[in-house]
Structures are given as structure tokens and as C-alpha cells.
Design a protein around this motif. Structure first.
Motif: not given
Length: 650
Positions: A48-62
Motif C-alpha cells: 500500500v503506497t500513499a503519495e501526499v502533497q502538502d499534507g496537513r495533520g496525521p497521515i496513516a496508511v493501513g
């Protein structure tokens, strides 16, 4: 700036199926599997791959809720069990734009047959996003199945965003294997209700969690879960030990005694790599329990037969009451099968794993007596350092004994792996064409359950002339087949004769005579320094206890959550009391700790305030509703003040 790509993304190139969904304008979530069809005793890898641009707040991949971390996880019916996971994360910043890439790789074991669905999830600032659902076809193992599992009716893949329906489980078939020894009497994963044995939600699928024969709701106990119940010799498996305690009490591990695995090669997994402090809920015999992963070991069986997994012995302490107890886990058993028949000629029983094999030939010249280096390297998963590499047979050449280099360790994916290198030095003994034949490595791949061979091509080298600087050369005698050892003539300009005596300079002689006493004085000085530091260590520790505790509290106030702030604050205060005043706060009740403080000259009001701080921090730390970060920082500032007052009284 060049974009950083984690290693996990390379798996997307070879996967069997990829699910992709643009979760938001500034985020992209993908999921892939390495296969879509497998047997019940095989593994599937989910990336599982997540690409986040200008992320705000917590980032959790599950992953989806149909994938469980434990067989006792109270999350409904599970389709897959996580037997291993690892994560990679990278960030790229250019100007005012940033991009974060998180890749999670899961090794999953199916718990039932049929058409099962999995998907990846992304929690971005509190908003949950999912990928498209992927269907995995799970069938019975060939030949009736080496590892028993619970079959189920095929499940219809749910629509995007809907919860998958729970398939109806059937009773597990009896275990099969070369021996028919009965299971251990305490290995009661999910017996029928009413027989007096403990039952737990989620137990009954293979592999199951082995619980003690008698479970007391008021005492903690250990459950043991092997990742596989039937394996081949040399095939790896992991064993998890979970600490179960009453849901209304908080127990923590204070000591662990490593088991003695007599029939296994084993490695302990660092708890920080498996999330050992993640708490889960489980229902055992109708009572609610909380479970924490206490330890994980990776085992490699060395001999066939039915083997017992040695029990784990731990000590646990109740956080608020100060109770300490010793706990021993139940004994689980696994079936170790011998390698199947049909091994190729030249196969060694120690060659079990998933490896790559390379051969490198380097010429030092093309004359008789010139060295030719043949380097063989095997690398991969398994007890690679024990592999037996093929020995080259080269007519018309002399081969020196090999030089070996081995390494074996626990990899980042929690699997045992390593390398083995063998180097041969070959000298041609006659002119003509020297033929190095093809070299083949035979091994058994437990993931495919079949023998495999890797062949590297040979090489032909034209040998012409004789190296005049070579010391020895082997000459072949065709008449009688004997091999003579002859010396080459000396190089031109060099004559043989008596040698002059070796003269040692006087400076070197005096240096050799002075070296022993200087070395003796140096060793004496080091010993005296170490003994002095050992004697003064407790004094230095007491002098710096207050400063280190205040620094720890200041760093704790910078934590992101209130629970983390309070946990670090309580730990810093307890450490100060232990080092400065020799008070073990974790093993005392509130009244006992207050009495210990007063016996060391601390006023009653100050002692009660310290006890109140520790009790408030511990109780708020485990509050299910969470703790406000500002309130926790206020408690941290109060702790710094109390540490200063205690140090003034010390």
C-alpha cells in the motif's frame, strides 16, 4: 530536487494486480498484490503506497478490517492474518511544496478458502480514503493441504465503500502430516463451548493461539501464536507471545527470559519493529481482556518431526497496585516435514531458502601459473550461511582450497537472511584451452514448495606460454597419470647462492625490548581507570539525576499527544526517585512510596504532592477519552518544579 522513490514501490512493477484511487486532489493511494491466486498454505504480499502533497495533520496508511494483526483480535471475522510488515517513508520539499511518500508492505496468510477481498486505506487528517477492492482466489493446498485451515463459502466482493460480508466458517479439518502425535493438552485454540476450556473470539482458524488450560480473569497469562503449524525443514516461521490481562487493569512487562529453542535456529525481533505496545481487545471465556504483543521470535527448524515450541517466562507488574507476578506461556507444537522426494543430483539438505546465485570469473593472466579467481556468491532469505556451494572441477588446472565469507542476520522485513561467498584460485598447469564448466546451484524454495536450480554459464580461456615469475607449476604426465611438482627457473639477472645474514637495527632491537614493560604499564593504567569509574559511577549518577530528569521532562512536553507527554513525565520522575533516593516507585503503593519519601527527609506535603503527580499521570495516561495536550504540559511544568524541590531536600 530528484524525487526519492522507496524500495517498496519497485514491487508495483511485478505485482499481479494493482488498485489505484485518487483519494483527494493532493493525495494518491495505490495498493497491489504479488499474486491473485494462491493455496491456503501460501503467502500473499500486499503493498500500500500513499503519495501526499502538502499534507496537513496525521497521515496513516493501513489495510481493510478483514485483515487482522492477531488471531484474538476482536474485529469480527478475518480473511487474512498479518505475519510480517515493514514500512518505508520519504519526503521531498521544493519551494513551498512538499510531498510525502509512505509505503507499507504486509505479508498476509489466508485464513479461509474462496474469493477474498482486500484493499488499502489512508487516514489523511481524519478523513478515511480507500483503494479499489482486489479479489484474491484462495484454494485448498495440493494433496489435501499441509497446513490445516478453516474453509469458508466464497464471499462476493463488496462494492467500493461497503463492508464485506462475513463468510460462514466451517469446522477445521484434522491436522495432517507424517506423524499422528496428539496436540499438546494446553493447545486449546477454540474447543466446543461447555467443555470447561477457554475460548476466544477469532480463535479456531489456523494458525491458532494456544492458551493455558485454565484462565483466571484476575491474573494475566500468556498466549503463544505460531505463524504456521506445518513447515518444511529450513522453512521460517514466527512465534508471537501475547500478554493478556483483565481489561480493567494495566499490566506491564518488567522482565523477560528468552526461551531455549533446542531444535531451531532462532532470532529475536526488536519490539520497536513490531509495535509491541499496541493494545488490542480480546474476549476469552466470556471475559474482556486487553492484549499486548510481548515478544516475537523467528524460528527455522533444523530437523523433521513434531517439535514443541519452548515456553516464554516473563515478569509483569500492575501499574497502580504494585503487584508483580511471574508468568509462563503454554507450549505449542508444530509439525516439521522432511523435504519432499525428487531432489536433483548434487542437492544438499542445507540448501533451503529463497536465494540468488552469481558466479564471477576474473583472469589474472592467460599463461601457465597465472591465477584465475572464481567467486561464487549466494544471497537471500534462509540460513544462507549454511548453504553448500558446488565445487568446480577443471581439467588441466590446480585448484587451491577455497576462502569463505559468511553473514547471517535478521533483515528489516523480520526474516532471517544472509550471504555466503566462496572464492577459488585456479592455476592452469598446461598450455591450450582451459575450460571452466557451467556451475549449477540446487536448492529447495519453501514458498513454491519445489526444488529449483540456478545455472551459470561456463567459460573458455586460451592458455599460452608460461609465467616465469610463478613459483610452482603442476606438470601432467600422460604416460603414468602422475602429477609432479616442479620449480620454475629463476628470472633473468637473478642468481642463486648463499644468502647474507639478516641484520636487525639497534633502534628496532631496543624498541622490542621496551615494548613489554610499556604495554604492562598501559594495561595497569586502564584497569585502574575502569575500577575508579566503577566505584564512582553511583555517585556521579546521583549528582546528575536531577539534571537528567528535568531535561527528560522538558523533552516530554514537546510530544504530540497528551498520553505521550504524561508517559514520559512519569518515567522521568520514577527514574529520578530510583537513582537519587533509591526508591523503586513502580513496585510500591501510594502509601508505601509516601512513607519512603518521608523517611528520606522529604516533608509530608511535598511527598503527597509527588505521589499525587505520579498517580494522576498514570491514570490520565490510560484514559480512553484522551488527554488534552495543554493540560499534560501543565503537569510536566509541575513535575519540573517538584524535581527542584526534591533536589533541594536531597
Amino acid at each position: 530536487m530528484r524525487r526519492v522513490v522507496p524500495i517498496g514501490l519497485l514491487l508495483l512493477v511485478v505485482t499481479g494486480f494493482v488498485a489505484r484511487q485518487a483519494s483527494a486532489q493532493n493525495a494518491e493511494l495505490t495498493a497491489s498484490v504479488d499474486r491473485q491466486q494462491l493455496a491456503l498454505d501460501q503467502m500473499v504480499t500486499l503493498t500500500v503506497t500513499a503519495e501526499v502533497q502538502d499534507g496537513r495533520g496525521p497521515i496513516a496508511v493501513g489495510v481493510s478490517d478483514r485483515i487482522c494483526q492477531s488471531t484474538l483480535s476482536n474485529s469480527g471475522d478475518c480473511d487474512f492474518l498479518v505475519t510480517g510488515s515493514w514500512q518505508s517513508q520519504s519526503s521531498t520539499i521544493w519551494g513551498r511544496t512538499s510531498q510525502t511518500t509512505i509505503t507499507m508492505v504486509y505479508e498476509l496468510r489466508p485464513l479461509r478458502t474462496g474469493n477474498l477481498t482486500i484493499w488499502g486505506t489512508l487516514n489523511l487528517g481524519g478523513a478515511l480514503h480507500t483503494t479499489e477492492h482486489m479479489t484474491i482466489q484462495v484454494s485448498e493446498p495440493p494433496g489435501g493441504g499441509a497446513v490445516p485451515a478453516t474453509p469458508a463459502q466464497p464471499a462476493t466482493p463488496p462494492a467500493a465503500g461497503a463492508q464485506p460480508s462475513a463468510p460462514r466458517a466451517a469446522p477445521p479439518p484434522p491436522p495432517s502430516g507424517p506423524t499422528s502425535a496428539p496436540p499438546h493438552p494446553t493447545a486449546t485454540a477454540s474447543p466446543p463451548a461447555g467443555d470447561g476450556q477457554p475460548t476466544a473470539s477469532g480463535v479456531g482458524r489456523a494458525p491458532g493461539t494456544v492458551l493455558p488450560a485454565q484462565v483466571d480473569p484476575n491474573r494475566p497469562f500468556l498466549g503463544v501464536t505460531p505463524s504456521r503449524e506445518t513447515v518444511y525443514v529450513g522453512e521460517q516461521l514466527s512465534v508471537d507471545y501475547e500478554l493478556f490481562s483483565s481489561y480493567f487493569e494495566n499490566w506491564d512487562l518488567t522482565g523477560l527470559r528468552q526461551p531455549a529453542y533446542e531444535d531451531f535456529w532462532f532470532e529475536a525481533v526488536d519490539p520497536s519493529r513490531i509495535g509491541s505496545y499496541r493494545t488490542q481487545r480480546a474476549d476469552v471465556s466470556g471475559h474482556p481482556f486487553r492484549s499486548n504483543l510481548a515478544a516475537r521470535f523467528v524460528l527455522v527448524p533444523l530437523s523433521p518431526g513434531r517439535h514443541e515450541i519452548a515456553p516464554l517466562e516473563v515478569e509483569a507488574a500492575e501499574l497502580f497496585r504494585g503487584r508483580v507476578t511471574g508468568i509462563t506461556s503454554a507450549v505449542a507444537t508444530i509439525e516439521v516435514l522432511p523435504l519432499p522426494e525428487g531432489a536433483p543430483a548434487g542437492f544438499s539438505t542445507s540448501n533451503v531458502g529463497q536465494v540468488d546465485f552469481t558466479v564471477d570469473v576474473q583472469e589474472g593472466g592467460r599463461r601457465v601459473g597465472d591465477p584465475i579467481h572464481i567467486r561464487m556468491r549466494v544471497e537471500g532469505i534462509g540460513l544462507v550461511s549454511l548453504f553448500q556451494l558446488p565445487e568446480p572441477s577443471i581439467p588441466g588446472a590446480r585448484i587451491q582450497p577455497p576462502v569463505e565469507d559468511r553473514s547471517l542476520a535478521l533483515r528489516s522485513d523480520n526474516r532471517i537472511g544472509g550471504t555466503k561467498e566462496v572464492e577459488y584460485v585456479v592455476f592452469a598447469t598446461e598450455e591450450g584451452e582451459l575450460t571452466i564448466p557451467a556451475i549449477t546451484l540446487h536448492y529447495f524454495d519453501p514458498s513454491l514448495r519445489q526444488y529449483r536450480s540456478i545455472e551459470r554459464p561456463g567459460r573458455r580461456i586460451a592458455i599460452s606460454g608460461v609465467n616465469p615469475n610463478a613459483e610452482l607449476v603442476l606438470a601432467s604426465q600422460e604416460e603414468n597419470g602422475s602429477i609432479l611438482l616442479g620449480a620454475l627457473p629463476p628470472p633473468r639477472g637473478v642468481t642463486s647462492g648463499p644468502t647474507d645474514p639478516v641484520r636487525i637495527p639497534s633502534t628496532l632491537l631496543w624498541g622490542l625490548l621496551a615494548a613489554p614493560p610499556i604495554l604492562y604499564l598501559f594495561v595497569l593504567g586502564i584497569g585502574w581507570t575502569l575500577r575508579y569509574r566503577a566505584r564512582t559511577a553511583p555517585i556521579r549518577l546521583k549528582r546528575t539525576a536531577a539534571r537528567r530528569a528535568r531535561v527528560a521532562v522538558r523533552h516530554a512536553a514537546r510530544r504530540q499527544s497528551g498520553q505521550e507527554v504524561l508517559g514520559q513525565v512519569a518515567s522521568a520522575v520514577r527514574q529520578y526517585l530510583r537513582e537519587r533516593m533509591e526508591i523503586k516507585a513502580g513496585a510500591l503503593t501510594v502509601e508505601e512510596m509516601a512513607a519512603a519519601l518521608r523517611s528520606r527527609g522529604v516533608p509530608r506535603a511535598l511527598a503527597e504532592e509527588v505521589c499525587d503527580l505520579l498517580q494522576t499521570s498514570e491514570m490520565a495516561r490510560f484514559d480512553q477519552g484522551g488527554v488534552d495536550r495543554r493540560a499534560a504540559q501543565g503537569i510536566a511544568e509541575r513535575a519540573r518544579t517538584l524535581l527542584g524541590q526534591l533536589e533541594a531536600r536531597a
